[in-house]
Design a protein around this motif. Structure first.
Motif, mmCIF file in Angstrom:
data_model
loop_
_atom_site.group_PDB
_atom_site.id
_atom_site.type_symbol
_atom_site.label_atom_id
_atom_site.label_comp_id
_atom_site.label_asym_id
_atom_site.label_seq_id
_atom_site.Cartn_x
_atom_site.Cartn_y
_atom_site.Cartn_z
ATOM 1 N N ARG A 103 0.839 -1.193 0.000
ATOM 2 C CA ARG A 103 0.000 0.000 0.000
ATOM 3 C C ARG A 103 0.871 1.238 0.000
ATOM 4 N NH1 ARG A 103 -3.800 0.803 5.096
ATOM 5 N NH2 ARG A 103 -1.802 1.361 6.050
ATOM 6 N N ALA A 104 0.449 2.242 -0.744
ATOM 7 C CA ALA A 104 1.099 3.550 -0.731
ATOM 8 C C ALA A 104 0.065 4.567 -0.274
ATOM 9 C CB ALA A 104 1.622 3.899 -2.117
ATOM 10 N N THR A 105 0.451 5.425 0.671
ATOM 11 C CA THR A 105 -0.459 6.425 1.226
ATOM 12 C C THR A 105 0.192 7.795 1.167
ATOM 13 O OG1 THR A 105 -1.328 4.762 2.766
ATOM 14 C CG2 THR A 105 -1.854 7.062 3.227
ATOM 15 N N LEU A 106 -0.508 8.763 0.597
ATOM 16 C CA LEU A 106 0.018 10.118 0.491
ATOM 17 C C LEU A 106 0.167 10.733 1.886
ATOM 18 C CD1 LEU A 106 0.776 12.395 -1.548
ATOM 19 C CD2 LEU A 106 -1.605 13.168 -1.359
ATOM 20 N N THR A 107 1.368 11.229 2.192
ATOM 21 C CA THR A 107 1.628 11.821 3.508
ATOM 22 C C THR A 107 1.976 13.298 3.439
ATOM 23 O OG1 THR A 107 3.938 11.096 3.380
ATOM 24 C CG2 THR A 107 2.385 9.637 4.512
ATOM 25 N N SER A 108 2.369 13.802 2.277
ATOM 26 C CA SER A 108 2.633 15.233 2.139
ATOM 27 C C SER A 108 2.655 15.603 0.664
ATOM 28 C CB SER A 108 3.967 15.624 2.794
ATOM 29 O OG SER A 108 5.065 15.124 2.059
ATOM 30 N N TYR A 109 2.400 16.885 0.395
ATOM 31 C CA TYR A 109 2.491 17.360 -0.980
ATOM 32 C C TYR A 109 2.824 18.842 -0.981
ATOM 33 C CZ TYR A 109 -2.318 19.141 -0.329
ATOM 34 O OH TYR A 109 -3.437 19.792 0.131
ATOM 35 N N SER A 110 3.515 19.257 -2.033
ATOM 36 C CA SER A 110 3.790 20.676 -2.268
ATOM 37 C C SER A 110 3.541 20.935 -3.738
ATOM 38 C CB SER A 110 5.233 21.030 -1.886
ATOM 39 O OG SER A 110 6.164 20.287 -2.637
ATOM 40 N N ARG A 111 2.842 22.050 -4.018
ATOM 41 C CA ARG A 111 2.460 22.394 -5.376
ATOM 42 C C ARG A 111 2.729 23.871 -5.621
ATOM 43 N NH1 ARG A 111 -1.628 19.520 -7.877
ATOM 44 N NH2 ARG A 111 -2.876 21.401 -8.207
ATOM 45 N N PRO A 112 3.139 24.223 -6.830
ATOM 46 C CA PRO A 112 3.426 25.629 -7.121
ATOM 47 C C PRO A 112 2.226 26.519 -6.799
ATOM 48 C CG PRO A 112 4.174 24.222 -8.920
ATOM 49 C CD PRO A 112 3.382 23.352 -7.998
ATOM 50 N N GLY A 113 2.479 27.591 -6.051
ATOM 51 C CA GLY A 113 1.432 28.533 -5.712
ATOM 52 C C GLY A 113 0.553 28.133 -4.550
ATOM 53 N N GLU A 114 0.829 26.995 -3.931
ATOM 54 C CA GLU A 114 0.041 26.524 -2.798
ATOM 55 C C GLU A 114 0.946 26.284 -1.590
ATOM 56 O OE1 GLU A 114 -2.422 23.157 -3.572
ATOM 57 O OE2 GLU A 114 -2.915 23.801 -5.613
ATOM 58 N N LYS A 115 0.365 26.363 -0.406
ATOM 59 C CA LYS A 115 1.097 26.066 0.805
ATOM 60 C C LYS A 115 1.284 24.558 0.929
ATOM 61 C CE LYS A 115 0.991 26.760 5.818
ATOM 62 N NZ LYS A 115 0.204 27.310 6.969
ATOM 63 N N ALA A 116 2.501 24.136 1.218
ATOM 64 C CA ALA A 116 2.778 22.706 1.378
ATOM 65 C C ALA A 116 1.982 22.147 2.550
ATOM 66 C CB ALA A 116 4.270 22.474 1.594
ATOM 67 N N LYS A 117 1.569 20.867 2.419
ATOM 68 C CA LYS A 117 0.798 20.236 3.481
ATOM 69 C C LYS A 117 1.402 18.899 3.832
ATOM 70 C CE LYS A 117 -3.887 19.272 5.027
ATOM 71 N NZ LYS A 117 -5.340 19.356 4.707
ATOM 72 N N GLN A 118 1.442 18.609 5.138
ATOM 73 C CA GLN A 118 2.043 17.369 5.615
ATOM 74 C C GLN A 118 1.121 16.714 6.626
ATOM 75 O OE1 GLN A 118 5.993 17.909 7.069
ATOM 76 N NE2 GLN A 118 6.396 15.739 7.361
ATOM 77 N N ALA A 119 1.118 15.373 6.638
ATOM 78 C CA ALA A 119 0.264 14.627 7.560
ATOM 79 C C ALA A 119 0.668 14.906 8.991
ATOM 80 C CB ALA A 119 0.353 13.135 7.264
ATOM 81 N N GLN A 120 -0.337 14.944 9.865
ATOM 82 C CA GLN A 120 -0.113 15.157 11.292
ATOM 83 C C GLN A 120 -0.681 13.969 12.063
ATOM 84 O OE1 GLN A 120 1.615 17.807 12.412
ATOM 85 N NE2 GLN A 120 1.759 18.612 10.307
ATOM 86 N N GLY A 121 0.032 13.533 13.064
ATOM 87 C CA GLY A 121 -0.491 12.468 13.926
ATOM 88 C C GLY A 121 -0.349 11.102 13.291
ATOM 89 N N LYS A 122 -0.905 10.102 13.995
ATOM 90 C CA LYS A 122 -0.808 8.710 13.575
ATOM 91 C C LYS A 122 -2.175 8.085 13.396
ATOM 92 C CE LYS A 122 3.711 8.642 13.881
ATOM 93 N NZ LYS A 122 4.581 8.438 12.706
ATOM 94 N N GLU A 123 -3.189 8.872 12.974
ATOM 95 C CA GLU A 123 -4.515 8.345 12.825
ATOM 96 C C GLU A 123 -4.550 7.204 11.801
ATOM 97 O OE1 GLU A 123 -4.607 12.707 13.761
ATOM 98 O OE2 GLU A 123 -3.626 11.429 12.300
ATOM 99 N N GLN A 124 -5.507 6.309 11.987
ATOM 100 C CA GLN A 124 -5.681 5.219 11.051
ATOM 101 C C GLN A 124 -6.490 5.705 9.847
ATOM 102 O OE1 GLN A 124 -4.390 2.035 11.378
ATOM 103 N NE2 GLN A 124 -3.283 2.997 13.068
ATOM 104 N N LEU A 125 -6.264 5.054 8.694
ATOM 105 C CA LEU A 125 -7.036 5.383 7.518
ATOM 106 C C LEU A 125 -8.481 4.938 7.712
ATOM 107 C CD1 LEU A 125 -4.074 5.351 6.493
ATOM 108 C CD2 LEU A 125 -4.945 4.512 4.320
ATOM 109 N N LYS A 126 -9.414 5.764 7.291
ATOM 110 C CA LYS A 126 -10.826 5.439 7.373
ATOM 111 C C LYS A 126 -11.458 5.621 5.994
ATOM 112 C CE LYS A 126 -11.181 6.989 12.183
ATOM 113 N NZ LYS A 126 -11.842 7.930 13.117
#
Length: 296
Positions: free
Chosen positions: A272-295
């Motif tokens: 399994r691959a799960t997105l944990t962070s992303y950065s895109r031109p013109g947008e504020k970068a976002k990163q996963a917080q905490g250890k919550e389970q996928l729902k």
């Protein structure tokens, strides 16, 4: 396991997730010669694609400078990281790069450090070239794949364990590679029931990916809450239909079309691959917080 991008093939397009290589199955070993009085059974051909891919959406959901980072899980444990990034245009192509590296824990099972590059047409997203360079348990491997859209042919040059080789294949309507296929999926006009079928290169072979858009689902990740399209399908190896891989992919239902997660199978089992962070031109970068389970 053969190439680190193979599981990506069987999770995102199936297409290239864990980047953990896929082993040649027992079907690839040389079978005993059949008795002279028995004629070998002809292999059942892979069903043809019922239709071509639909016209891609515009504008593109991604641009040079976008970077996506994923956690990779195999055998029920975190196996490593994968980074997908869109590069600057080069010689008329839009390159995308995928890097995968296993962590110290999983490296005790299989140590992988690999990079793949897909060189796509900036409008059609069809590939002209695809390359891989990987080191697995100290064994170095390179692959250089050339796509010829005029005669729908694929030439594969590779070096494995210091030995060079070449293979030639063909594809039906669409020929993709495991890295570029992910970006192509992001541009499809996703809707419930949409059929998807194309041929894709992975593990020095060509596979037919046949699937459908199942439905729109709400997905909860440590990265945030998303509405996403769930795609499921099966990849079948064109020269050996006994080799199959089931695939599930989730892509956000918004203008970004972020690939949130993918689940597939390789010789070690489910990956399994799960997105944990992303950065895109013109947008504020976002990163996963905490250890919550996928729902889901």
């Amino acid at each position: 396991m053969r190439t680190a991008l193979a599981a990506l093939l069987f999770s995102f397009s199936s297409a290239a997730w864990a980047q953990l290589p896929d082993a040649e199955g027992p079907e690839d070993t040389k079978a005993p010669a059949a008795p002279a009085q028995q004629a070998p059974a002809a292999p059942t051909p892979v069903p043809a694609c019922a239709q071509r891919l639909p016209t891609l959406r515009t504008p593109l959901a991604f641009a040079p400078g976008e970077e996506l980072e994923f956690d990779l899980d195999a055998m029920g444990a975190t196996a490593g990281k994968m980074i997908m990034s869109v590069q600057k245009k080069q010689d008329g192509s839009l390159p995308v790069q995928i890097k995968v590296q296993t962590n110290s824990f999983f490296s005790k099972v299989r140590r992988v450090n690999a990079t793949a590059m897909s060189y796509m047409h900036p409008k059609t997203l069809r590939p002209s070239r695809y390359t891989e360079e990987a080191t697995e348990n100290e064994q170095h491997r390179t692959v250089d794949v050339a796509f010829n859209s005029k005669d729908r042919s694929v030439r594969i040059d590779y070096v494995v364990k210091g030995k060079p080789g070449r293979s030639n294949y063909s594809y039906e309507h669409e020929g993709m590679d495991v890295a570029g296929a992910i970006y192509m999926l992001r541009q499809l006009p996703l809707k419930e029931g949409l059929p998807v079928c194309f041929d894709v290169y992975g593990v020095r072979r060509m596979w037919r990916m046949t699937g459908t858009v199942v439905k729109r689902e709400h997905v909860s990740l440590p990265l945030g809450e998303f509405d996403a399209w769930h795609l499921e399908g099966t990849a079948v190896r064109l020269d050996n239909p006994k080799m199959k891989r089931e695939v599930h992919v989730w892509i956000t239902d918004d203008e970004r079309r972020l690939p949130l997660a993918a689940v597939g199978t390789i010789d070690l089992g489910a990956v399994r691959a799960t997105l944990t962070s992303y950065s895109r031109p013109g947008e504020k970068a976002k990163q996963a917080q905490g250890k919550e389970q996928l729902k889901w």
